[in-house]
Motif scaffolding. Sequence first.
Motif, mmCIF file in Angstrom:
data_model
loop_
_atom_site.group_PDB
_atom_site.id
_atom_site.type_symbol
_atom_site.label_atom_id
_atom_site.label_comp_id
_atom_site.label_asym_id
_atom_site.label_seq_id
_atom_site.Cartn_x
_atom_site.Cartn_y
_atom_site.Cartn_z
ATOM 1 N N SER A 68 0.835 -1.187 0.000
ATOM 2 C CA SER A 68 0.000 0.000 0.000
ATOM 3 C C SER A 68 0.870 1.237 0.000
ATOM 4 C CB SER A 68 -0.907 0.018 1.234
ATOM 5 O OG SER A 68 -1.553 1.268 1.351
ATOM 6 N N ASP A 297 -7.740 -4.758 0.621
ATOM 7 C CA ASP A 297 -7.707 -5.614 -0.562
ATOM 8 C C ASP A 297 -8.431 -5.001 -1.757
ATOM 9 O OD1 ASP A 297 -6.334 -7.514 0.883
ATOM 10 O OD2 ASP A 297 -8.151 -8.576 1.527
ATOM 11 N N GLN A 298 -9.390 -4.102 -1.486
ATOM 12 C CA GLN A 298 -10.150 -3.494 -2.573
ATOM 13 C C GLN A 298 -10.164 -1.975 -2.419
ATOM 14 O OE1 GLN A 298 -13.958 -5.538 -2.154
ATOM 15 N NE2 GLN A 298 -13.374 -7.023 -3.728
ATOM 16 N N LYS A 377 -3.628 -4.586 -3.797
ATOM 17 C CA LYS A 377 -4.004 -5.991 -3.590
ATOM 18 C C LYS A 377 -5.473 -6.180 -3.878
ATOM 19 C CE LYS A 377 -0.493 -6.968 -0.099
ATOM 20 N NZ LYS A 377 -0.244 -7.390 1.278
#
Length: 377
Positions: A68, A297-298, A377
Amino acid sequence: MQLHRLTDEQYLLYLHALQVTEEPAEPAAGTWQLAEAHEQTAAAPRPEPHPLLRIRTSDGEADSDPGSPFPALLASVGAPRTTKTAFSAPTDTPDNEAAPGGTTPDPAAKTGEAVGGPAAKPDEPAVDAGDEQPSAPEISVLGPLTVSGITHSGHGPKVAALAALIHLRPGRTAEFLCTAMDPVNPWSTRTLQTRLSEIRSRLGAAPDGQPYLPRPKHGYSFHPDVTSDWRRFQDLATWGLADPQGGTEDLENALALLRGKPFEGRDFSWADAVQQEMISRIIDTAHTLAVRHTEGDQPDLDAARRAALRGLEIDETAEVLYRDWMNIEWGGGNTAGVRKAIARLQQVARTYDISLEPVTEQLIDLVLADRASPAPK
């Protein structure tokens, strides 16, 4: 060389401004202590960002923050969510009598209105439509100043300004209000009482029968039911900051209250300090949203971009938001967007004669070197 002279009016305004700047700063409290400090004077040197809010700018930091472009805000401190209890509106009435010259202790320090924590987040029970009470007056300052029940005709603007002053600086004496409303030509007591009477007649009384602007005991303060968009913003933002997992919606709702810059279109000398505090809190909130929307993750880069740009509409010199913006575009592989963010920041820096922070310079070098962007990710 040409000598510049001040008129008597300019001199009095200058003295008043100096008196305001000499007032001691109120330190951040509670969750706000975790937010990065922002100096709002464009030419002022800016402090290094809080470690929790630093962007990743080197390979060494990548090892401790994989996947990130942002570090997680508040994750390492485990801030608990505010316990939900029955809502209790803060009171603006001070306990101690006003000292000469309007030096009454600010009740905001006890209620959490200005820089402290908000009231506990209330539960949301179902409300019977037949039991609804007329809404209490609201003072809106996150944009052009408006007060429900007070029009813009006649003395309306002055009455609204006086209402905002009483709400944001509760417990002050008549002498303080007269001087604050016009530092060059202070209001007479008669003028003040006339404007106060207009506020009482236009706002009316609360359901408990008390006027929304009671007769003063130790200083002028509104009934506890009188609220403002600024108070709601503080509540929402602080709940959201305290809950890294579920508070994002609160932060979104806080930014949704903005109608423009605080007090947009008006310049009140008494509002300088609180206006800068408002801007700082808005930038903290926008920055936090940008961080949260790029993590996980999104990641939602569109929502992150909206938050960063909304904050820049309020303060176009906020470097932390330009760093957010660059990271968002970089993370999405949008080279044109990265260059647009850099160009806008450099133009603002030239306009306001700002020296960019080292961390900003490092990020610009990083993204312009076309180093590989971390894949979401």
